[in-house]
Write a protein that holds these residues in place. Structure first.
Motif, PDB file in Angstrom:
ATOM      1  N   CYS A  50       0.836  -1.209   0.000  1.00  0.00           N
ATOM      2  CA  CYS A  50       0.000   0.000   0.000  1.00  0.00           C
ATOM      3  C   CYS A  50       0.868   1.256   0.000  1.00  0.00           C
ATOM      4  CB  CYS A  50      -0.910   0.022   1.226  1.00  0.00           C
ATOM      5  SG  CYS A  50      -2.176  -1.231   1.245  1.00  0.00           S
ATOM      6  N   TRP A  51       1.928   1.240   0.807  1.00  0.00           N
ATOM      7  CA  TRP A  51       2.804   2.400   0.914  1.00  0.00           C
ATOM      8  C   TRP A  51       3.510   2.669  -0.413  1.00  0.00           C
ATOM      9  CZ3 TRP A  51       3.564   6.599   3.541  1.00  0.00           C
ATOM     10  CH2 TRP A  51       4.773   7.288   3.429  1.00  0.00           C
ATOM     11  N   ASP A  52       4.044   1.624  -1.019  1.00  0.00           N
ATOM     12  CA  ASP A  52       4.746   1.793  -2.297  1.00  0.00           C
ATOM     13  C   ASP A  52       3.803   2.346  -3.369  1.00  0.00           C
ATOM     14  OD1 ASP A  52       7.085   0.890  -1.158  1.00  0.00           O
ATOM     15  OD2 ASP A  52       6.908  -1.143  -1.955  1.00  0.00           O
ATOM     16  N   LYS A  53       2.586   1.818  -3.434  1.00  0.00           N
ATOM     17  CA  LYS A  53       1.616   2.307  -4.422  1.00  0.00           C
ATOM     18  C   LYS A  53       1.210   3.756  -4.128  1.00  0.00           C
ATOM     19  CE  LYS A  53      -0.230  -2.046  -6.027  1.00  0.00           C
ATOM     20  NZ  LYS A  53      -1.424  -2.825  -6.302  1.00  0.00           N
ATOM     21  N   TYR A  54       1.126   4.105  -2.853  1.00  0.00           N
ATOM     22  CA  TYR A  54       0.831   5.488  -2.467  1.00  0.00           C
ATOM     23  C   TYR A  54       1.925   6.421  -2.986  1.00  0.00           C
ATOM     24  CZ  TYR A  54       0.875   9.583   0.615  1.00  0.00           C
ATOM     25  OH  TYR A  54       0.926  10.866   1.123  1.00  0.00           O
ATOM     26  N   LEU A  55       3.179   6.049  -2.745  1.00  0.00           N
ATOM     27  CA  LEU A  55       4.289   6.896  -3.189  1.00  0.00           C
ATOM     28  C   LEU A  55       4.318   7.047  -4.703  1.00  0.00           C
ATOM     29  CD1 LEU A  55       7.187   5.746  -0.836  1.00  0.00           C
ATOM     30  CD2 LEU A  55       5.873   7.873  -0.710  1.00  0.00           C
ATOM     31  N   LEU A  56       3.954   5.985  -5.414  1.00  0.00           N
ATOM     32  CA  LEU A  56       3.948   6.012  -6.877  1.00  0.00           C
ATOM     33  C   LEU A  56       2.638   6.573  -7.450  1.00  0.00           C
ATOM     34  CD1 LEU A  56       5.597   2.524  -7.486  1.00  0.00           C
ATOM     35  CD2 LEU A  56       6.665   4.780  -7.816  1.00  0.00           C
ATOM     36  N   LYS A  57       1.701   6.923  -6.542  1.00  0.00           N
ATOM     37  CA  LYS A  57       0.379   7.438  -6.945  1.00  0.00           C
ATOM     38  C   LYS A  57      -0.374   6.440  -7.828  1.00  0.00           C
ATOM     39  CE  LYS A  57       1.745  12.311  -6.633  1.00  0.00           C
ATOM     40  NZ  LYS A  57       2.008  12.321  -5.291  1.00  0.00           N
ATOM     41  N   ASN A  73      -2.652   4.289  -6.519  1.00  0.00           N
ATOM     42  CA  ASN A  73      -3.946   3.981  -5.911  1.00  0.00           C
ATOM     43  C   ASN A  73      -4.516   5.277  -5.330  1.00  0.00           C
ATOM     44  OD1 ASN A  73      -2.718   4.413  -3.380  1.00  0.00           O
ATOM     45  ND2 ASN A  73      -2.347   2.258  -3.051  1.00  0.00           N
ATOM     46  N   ASN A  74      -5.707   5.211  -4.778  1.00  0.00           N
ATOM     47  CA  ASN A  74      -6.319   6.424  -4.227  1.00  0.00           C
ATOM     48  C   ASN A  74      -6.158   6.529  -2.711  1.00  0.00           C
ATOM     49  OD1 ASN A  74      -8.170   4.471  -3.449  1.00  0.00           O
ATOM     50  ND2 ASN A  74      -9.963   5.676  -4.022  1.00  0.00           N
ATOM     51  N   ASN A  75      -5.290   5.701  -2.129  1.00  0.00           N
ATOM     52  CA  ASN A  75      -5.029   5.801  -0.695  1.00  0.00           C
ATOM     53  C   ASN A  75      -4.369   7.126  -0.358  1.00  0.00           C
ATOM     54  OD1 ASN A  75      -5.792   3.247   0.550  1.00  0.00           O
ATOM     55  ND2 ASN A  75      -4.240   2.341  -0.751  1.00  0.00           N
ATOM     56  N   LYS A  76      -4.733   7.646   0.784  1.00  0.00           N
ATOM     57  CA  LYS A  76      -4.085   8.826   1.355  1.00  0.00           C
ATOM     58  C   LYS A  76      -3.492   8.406   2.696  1.00  0.00           C
ATOM     59  CE  LYS A  76      -5.960  11.604  -1.731  1.00  0.00           C
ATOM     60  NZ  LYS A  76      -5.391  11.402  -3.030  1.00  0.00           N
ATOM     61  N   VAL A 106       3.524  11.496  15.601  1.00  0.00           N
ATOM     62  CA  VAL A 106       3.089  10.574  16.658  1.00  0.00           C
ATOM     63  C   VAL A 106       2.057   9.575  16.148  1.00  0.00           C
ATOM     64  CG1 VAL A 106       3.567  12.214  18.530  1.00  0.00           C
ATOM     65  CG2 VAL A 106       1.274  12.069  17.582  1.00  0.00           C
ATOM     66  N   GLY A 107       1.513   9.811  14.957  1.00  0.00           N
ATOM     67  CA  GLY A 107       0.498   8.906  14.447  1.00  0.00           C
ATOM     68  C   GLY A 107       0.260   9.096  12.964  1.00  0.00           C
ATOM     69  N   PHE A 108      -0.545   8.186  12.414  1.00  0.00           N
ATOM     70  CA  PHE A 108      -0.887   8.266  10.993  1.00  0.00           C
ATOM     71  C   PHE A 108      -2.266   7.689  10.752  1.00  0.00           C
ATOM     72  CE2 PHE A 108       0.275   3.828  10.976  1.00  0.00           C
ATOM     73  CZ  PHE A 108      -0.403   3.266   9.908  1.00  0.00           C
ATOM     74  N   VAL A 109      -2.841   8.041   9.603  1.00  0.00           N
ATOM     75  CA  VAL A 109      -4.069   7.425   9.112  1.00  0.00           C
ATOM     76  C   VAL A 109      -3.859   7.063   7.649  1.00  0.00           C
ATOM     77  CG1 VAL A 109      -5.719   8.557  10.653  1.00  0.00           C
ATOM     78  CG2 VAL A 109      -5.160   9.620   8.474  1.00  0.00           C
ATOM     79  N   ARG A 110      -4.584   6.042   7.220  1.00  0.00           N
ATOM     80  CA  ARG A 110      -4.651   5.686   5.797  1.00  0.00           C
ATOM     81  C   ARG A 110      -6.127   5.580   5.471  1.00  0.00           C
ATOM     82  NH1 ARG A 110      -4.858   0.783   2.392  1.00  0.00           N
ATOM     83  NH2 ARG A 110      -5.072  -0.456   4.290  1.00  0.00           N
ATOM     84  N   PHE A 111      -6.563   6.317   4.434  1.00  0.00           N
ATOM     85  CA  PHE A 111      -7.967   6.310   4.051  1.00  0.00           C
ATOM     86  C   PHE A 111      -8.078   6.489   2.543  1.00  0.00           C
ATOM     87  CE2 PHE A 111      -6.877  10.696   4.609  1.00  0.00           C
ATOM     88  CZ  PHE A 111      -7.639  11.394   3.704  1.00  0.00           C
ATOM     89  N   ALA A 112      -9.260   6.233   2.026  1.00  0.00           N
ATOM     90  CA  ALA A 112      -9.509   6.386   0.586  1.00  0.00           C
ATOM     91  C   ALA A 112     -11.011   6.535   0.372  1.00  0.00           C
ATOM     92  CB  ALA A 112      -8.993   5.175  -0.184  1.00  0.00           C
TER      93      ALA A 112
END
Length: 135
Positions: free
Chosen positions: A35-42, A44-47, A54-60
């Motif tokens: 998921c992270w690799d696809k996010y960096l390469l744009k 997928n539609n994940n954010k 201190v934290g993170f979210v992943r959403f789409a």
């Protein structure tokens, strides 16, 4: 308090992966690395958003559900219960749905106390029971 929420960048990779390792039992069975690799390469539609390191979210956005889907939310262990999760939820677009493992008592209590509505039950591909929440 002023919180800084930004779109995750390559420099956040190890930070996000460290939270994933800490919270793997509750974050589900997704492949963070893919998921992270696809996010960096744009690809997928994940954010991915990061809050104050201190934290993170992943959403789409999901056309199927006509809603935003919160896939993951994770906070560093020693920063939990300080309001970061609530701030992240407040900033996420609506409508929003998520699934939380049924045995994640703290997570489900958090979503209930936040004011989310329990929509029903489901299970992961591996058969783990989950609760579906919406707001």
């Amino acid at each position: 308090m002023n919180y800084k929420i930004i779109a995750a960048q390559k420099r956040h990779e190890e930070f996000i992966k460290s939270i994933y390792k800490q919270e793997k039992k509750h974050l589900g069975s997704f492949n963070l690395y893919q998921c992270w690799d696809k996010y960096l390469l744009k690809e997928n539609n994940n954010k991915f958003w990061v809050i104050d390191n201190v934290g993170f979210v992943r959403f789409a956005y999901s056309k199927k559900y006509n809603s935003f889907i919160l896939h993951d939310i994770g906070i560093i262990a020693h920063e939990k219960r300080k309001g970061y999760g609530k701030v992240l939820l407040d900033k996420l677009p609506r409508p929003l749905i998520l699934k939380c493992n049924a045995d994640n008592d703290k997570g489900n209590a958090f979503y209930k106390n936040y004011g989310m509505n329990k929509m029903g039950n489901t299970q992961t591909k591996k058969g783990e029971p989950q609760i579906v929440w919406s707001i």
